[in-house]
Every structure is written in structure tokens, then in C-alpha cells.
Design a protein around this motif. Structure first.
Motif, PDB file in Angstrom:
ATOM      1  N   ARG A   6       0.977  -1.360   0.114  1.00  0.00           N
ATOM      2  CA  ARG A   6      -0.009   0.236   0.017  1.00  0.00           C
ATOM      3  C   ARG A   6       0.778   1.252   0.106  1.00  0.00           C
ATOM      4  O   ARG A   6       1.815   1.307   0.706  1.00  0.00           O
ATOM      5  N   GLU A  84      -2.479   3.498  -3.649  1.00  0.00           N
ATOM      6  CA  GLU A  84      -2.217   2.608  -4.441  1.00  0.00           C
ATOM      7  C   GLU A  84      -1.768   1.297  -3.961  1.00  0.00           C
ATOM      8  O   GLU A  84      -1.058   1.121  -2.930  1.00  0.00           O
ATOM      9  N   THR A  86      -0.953  -2.989  -4.328  1.00  0.00           N
ATOM     10  CA  THR A  86      -0.528  -3.781  -5.188  1.00  0.00           C
ATOM     11  C   THR A  86      -0.634  -5.183  -4.439  1.00  0.00           C
ATOM     12  O   THR A  86      -0.116  -5.355  -3.368  1.00  0.00           O
ATOM     13  N   GLY A  88       0.083  -9.321  -4.866  1.00  0.00           N
ATOM     14  CA  GLY A  88       0.618 -10.420  -6.019  1.00  0.00           C
ATOM     15  C   GLY A  88       1.434 -11.627  -5.113  1.00  0.00           C
ATOM     16  O   GLY A  88       1.807 -11.424  -3.871  1.00  0.00           O
TER      17      GLY A  88
END
Length: 98
Positions: A6, A84, A86, A88
Motif C-alpha cells: 500500500r 495505490e 498492489t 501479488g
């Protein structure tokens, strides 16, 4: 292993956010099944964020949802806008031990 990153681009105080996170969401994440680690970073110039590691994808997603609720309730005075995010799968992990 899965990672959630984050990143916040407009923080009033990354140090204060980190202090609150350590005693707040950090403790919640620490108790989550599959938790592997939580790190908060200061990128300078009002940029800050966190990196969290979990054993599996679903645990990472669930924990991120909890973190977002906590962030909105506990850091609203320190952040502008949404982070933002991500998420994964970790493909390579290296440690000093291995």
C-alpha cells in the motif's frame, strides 16, 4: 507467499502514521492466520506505505480489507486520497539464512 503493498502519495506525517499502525493494524495483522511480516516505510516527500506478507492469496485479500477499514478510521487526518494497492504472489524470496 503473497505480498500486499500500500503506497500513499500525500501523507501529512509518515512517522505518526507508522506509530499508529504499529499499535493498531499491526497488531491485527500479526494475529491473522498466515501472517508472515509487516513493514512500514517512509519514501520521503510525504510518500509512505506498507508491505505485508502472507502465506496465501485469500489471507492477503482478507487482511487488506481489514487494513483499509482501519486506515480510513484511524489515519483519515494524515492521508489524502486512496492508497495505490498492489497484491501479488512472491516469486523469489531471499533471506540471509537462505
Amino acid at each position: 507467499m503473497y505480498v500486499v503493498i500500500r503506497k500513499f502519495n500525500n501523507m501529512r506525517s509518515v512517522a505518526e502514521a507508522a506509530r499508529r499502525a504499529e499499535s493498531g493494524i499491526g497488531q491485527v495483522l500479526k494475529a491473522a492466520p498466515g501472517f508472515r511480516g509487516y513493514y512500514v516505510f517512509d519514501g520521503g516527500g510525504g510518500v509512505g506505505g506498507s508491505v505485508t506478507f502472507f502465506e496465501d492469496r485469500q489471507t492477503a485479500i482478507d487482511a487488506n480489507e481489514k487494513a483499509m477499514v482501519w486506515l480510513k478510521a484511524s489515519l483519515a487526518d494524515l492521508i489524502d486520497g486512496e492508497p495505490e494497492i498492489t497484491l501479488g504472489e512472491v516469486l523469489v524470496a531471499m533471506t540471509p539464512e537462505g
